[in-house]
Motif scaffolding. Structure first.
Motif, PDB file in Angstrom:
ATOM      1  N   ALA A 149      25.726  28.187  89.695  1.00 12.36           N
ATOM      2  CA  ALA A 149      26.645  28.532  88.588  1.00 12.36           C
ATOM      3  C   ALA A 149      25.882  29.770  87.918  1.00 12.36           C
ATOM      4  N   ALA A 150      24.502  29.741  87.921  1.00  8.28           N
ATOM      5  CA  ALA A 150      24.071  30.869  87.226  1.00  8.28           C
ATOM      6  C   ALA A 150      23.857  32.107  87.930  1.00  8.28           C
ATOM      7  N   TYR A 151      23.818  32.046  89.199  1.00  9.21           N
ATOM      8  CA  TYR A 151      23.579  33.033  90.059  1.00  9.21           C
ATOM      9  C   TYR A 151      24.751  33.477  90.993  1.00  9.21           C
ATOM     10  N   LEU A 152      25.836  32.732  90.931  1.00 11.25           N
ATOM     11  CA  LEU A 152      27.063  32.915  91.917  1.00 11.25           C
ATOM     12  C   LEU A 152      27.042  34.355  92.470  1.00 11.25           C
ATOM     13  N   ARG A 153      27.014  35.434  91.819  1.00  8.58           N
ATOM     14  CA  ARG A 153      27.267  36.537  92.318  1.00  8.58           C
ATOM     15  C   ARG A 153      26.347  36.795  93.597  1.00  8.58           C
ATOM     16  N   ASP A 154      25.031  36.575  93.322  1.00  3.30           N
ATOM     17  CA  ASP A 154      24.013  36.574  94.403  1.00  3.30           C
ATOM     18  C   ASP A 154      24.289  35.804  95.508  1.00  3.30           C
ATOM     19  N   TYR A 155      24.759  34.356  95.356  1.00  2.00           N
ATOM     20  CA  TYR A 155      25.239  33.627  96.276  1.00  2.00           C
ATOM     21  C   TYR A 155      26.168  34.086  97.324  1.00  2.00           C
ATOM     22  N   ILE A 156      27.049  34.741  96.569  1.00  2.00           N
ATOM     23  CA  ILE A 156      28.175  35.438  97.266  1.00  2.00           C
ATOM     24  C   ILE A 156      27.940  36.838  98.001  1.00  2.00           C
ATOM     25  N   ALA A 157      27.188  37.709  97.353  1.00  2.00           N
ATOM     26  CA  ALA A 157      26.879  38.845  97.900  1.00  2.00           C
ATOM     27  C   ALA A 157      25.843  38.716  99.068  1.00  2.00           C
ATOM     28  N   PHE A 158      24.982  37.766  99.020  1.00  2.00           N
ATOM     29  CA  PHE A 158      23.846  37.752  99.829  1.00  2.00           C
ATOM     30  C   PHE A 158      23.975  36.474 100.766  1.00  2.00           C
ATOM     31  N   GLY A 159      24.859  35.507 100.809  1.00  2.00           N
ATOM     32  CA  GLY A 159      24.848  34.634 101.545  1.00  2.00           C
ATOM     33  C   GLY A 159      23.851  33.555 101.496  1.00  2.00           C
ATOM     34  N   PHE A 160      23.394  33.199 100.439  1.00  3.18           N
ATOM     35  CA  PHE A 160      22.605  32.277 100.176  1.00  3.18           C
ATOM     36  C   PHE A 160      22.905  30.801 100.497  1.00  3.18           C
ATOM     37  N   PRO A 161      22.419  29.829 101.099  1.00  2.00           N
ATOM     38  CA  PRO A 161      22.622  28.338 101.083  1.00  2.00           C
ATOM     39  C   PRO A 161      22.728  27.873  99.418  1.00  2.00           C
ATOM     40  N   GLU A 162      23.667  27.018  99.206  1.00  2.36           N
ATOM     41  CA  GLU A 162      23.142  26.346  97.898  1.00  2.36           C
ATOM     42  C   GLU A 162      22.149  25.694  97.739  1.00  2.36           C
ATOM     43  N   GLY A 163      21.435  24.871  98.653  1.00  2.00           N
ATOM     44  CA  GLY A 163      20.395  24.219  98.304  1.00  2.00           C
ATOM     45  C   GLY A 163      19.377  24.682  99.302  1.00  2.00           C
ATOM     46  N   ILE A 164      17.974  24.175  98.905  1.00  2.00           N
ATOM     47  CA  ILE A 164      16.897  24.352  99.729  1.00  2.00           C
ATOM     48  C   ILE A 164      16.153  23.222  99.952  1.00  2.00           C
TER      49      ILE A 164
END
Length: 469
Positions: free
Chosen positions: A450-465
């Motif tokens: 929720a805080a870093y949605l732009r980064d998740y979308i821009a760089f394709g990070f998985p939601e969890g680790i």
């Protein structure tokens, strides 16, 4: 005669009605529109290679010579039409000239697109009442329309932004306004020609294709289906209220190893580890200015540059640790008093249990979401700024050759070192940092997204680790 402006430019696109607007203006005393004066393929109008004594070759050599010639008409109101693909070398001079009236002419982009395709296929670009329209239908090309839409939207937003930043305004016209005498009169009065009591739109041109789109498009059903997939209201756009960042060139680090590497660090990432690795390679440099780094780049023609991206959840944890251990006491007190992060007193920070840290970190993620959305008065700290905004800041000076994910740091740096001619990359010094096991909690993962949605979308990070990630 009162004249507010001494020249004008019509920002438009193909098939927006700019020919009709030009004809209306050219029908007035002491007003001249010189066509598409900076169209790369013609001089104002088709089949012309000279304009106001300036040849096409002379324009190519120095477009400002033609611009100055067109605008040098005292007691007259000269101008021209300028599209997004016209000579960009004169755009700054046009925008910066406050004596030049800016007119922005728009039309439904789909209608413009179909009209342009029909005109190209029939080679009929104008029509008067004595001529007969060539009957035709065209095919809608989804990729071509999207490209056209993106280019025009980007150009119009750029014009709008530059006018706003310089405290100027434009007169905005729609295609339907061009046959409205009141609007045309208002346009001329706005430009200072109040001596003209009424402006009558030109009547020597008629609409070429006054048919509904279903008759003009052969694959109309396919077009409708494709348009449903567009998002004209940007419903899926991720809001971005984060301030722009500079390139942070003084933080860059170079090594002379091989043909040279430039490391562009993202604060909150594994920067110290990478800097240690570069030091081991030898010949490191830093504290550059933009000028000195350009000189280094010139001296290393086959260098490579990179930055390392960290999963947003791990990076937020790093920002939380920075707040707890390295930030000024005043910032922690501000978190307690204003920003809903109930940190214990500084003297009790070292006694936090893992459960306490997990709860406080969840509160910190909530603060990050508010801070990055511009909902706090606290500036965004570089340790927790979005990585997409940091990388965009880099690009204001130079784009990195490769964006390396921390999870692939050895693999990707081995590839980069091979490109840079580094035979012994000493990658054993690199490893992925880990966080506490509770970072695998799904609630924390959702809060980080929720805080870093732009980064998740821009760089394709998985939601969890995973706990060891």
């Amino acid at each position: 005669m009162t004249q507010k402006f001494r020249s004008f430019v019509i920002f438009a696109e193909m098939r927006t009605g700019s020919n009709l607007l030009e004809a209306t203006l050219n029908g007035l005393r002491k007003v001249t529109c010189f066509g598409e004066a900076f169209n790369p393929f013609m001089m104002g109008w088709p089949d012309k290679d000279e304009l106001q004594g300036i040849t096409r070759a002379e324009r190519e050599e120095d477009p400002h010579r033609l611009l100055n010639k067109l605008f040098d008409k005292p007691g007259h109101l000269p101008g021209f039409r300028y599209f997004h693909d016209h000579d960009p070398r004169v755009l700054d001079a046009i925008i910066d000239n406050r004596d030049c009236a800016k007119i922005v002419l728009t039309r439904n982009p789909l209608e413009s697109y179909i009209s342009t395709r029909l005109a190209r296929e029939t080679n009929q670009w104008k029509l008067n009442e004595t001529e007969t329209a060539i009957p035709a239908a065209t095919t809608y090309d989804p990729a071509e329309f999207r490209q056209s839409l993106d280019e025009i939207e980007a150009f119009q937003l750029s014009i709008l932004g530059r006018l706003q930043a310089s405290g100027q305004t434009a007169f905005w016209l729609g295609y339907e306004d061009l046959r409205d005498s009141a609007v045309m009169t208002g346009l001329l009065h706005w430009m200072g020609r109040t001596d003209i009591e009424q402006v009558q739109p030109a009547n020597d041109q008629v609409p070429q294709n006054p048919r509904e789109l279903a008759e003009k498009v052969t694959n109309f059903d396919e077009m409708q289906a494709d348009l449903h997939r567009l998002d004209p209201f940007a419903l899926r756009k991720v809001p971005n209220f984060e301030p722009r960042r500079g390139p942070s060139v003084p933080s860059f680090m170079t090594t002379e190893a091989g043909r040279g590497l430039v490391f562009m660090p993202v604060q909150g990432g594994p920067s110290e580890m990478v800097q240690g690795w570069l030091t081991a390679l030898g010949g490191v440099g830093g504290q550059y200015t933009q000028n000195s780094l350009r000189q280094w780049k010139r001296a290393h023609p086959e260098h490579r540059s990179f930055c390392v991206l960290r999963h947003p959840l791990l990076r937020a944890w790093d920002g939380f640790l920075h707040l707890m251990m390295n930030a000024k006491p005043e910032l922690r007190q501000l978190m307690r008093d204003v920003h809903r992060v109930p940190l214990p007193a500084d003297e009790a920070l070292s006694d936090l249990t893992e459960s306490d840290a997990e709860s406080l970190f969840g509160d910190f993620l909530g603060f990050l979401r508010r801070n990055l959305n511009g909902q706090t008065t606290l500036p965004t700290h570089p340790n927790w700024a979005t990585q997409s905004q940091v990388v965009a800041g880099f690009a204001r000076f130079s784009q990195p050759d490769i964006l390396i994910r921390e999870t692939r740091i050895r693999t990707d740096l081995e590839f980069l070192c091979h490109q840079a001619g580094i035979d012994e990359p000493r990658l054993d010094r690199l490893s992925q940092e880990t966080g506490p096991e509770f970072l695998a909690d799904k609630k924390l993962a959702a809060a980080a997204r929720a805080a870093y949605l732009r980064d998740y979308i821009a760089f394709g990070f998985p939601e969890g680790i995973s706990p060891a990630a």
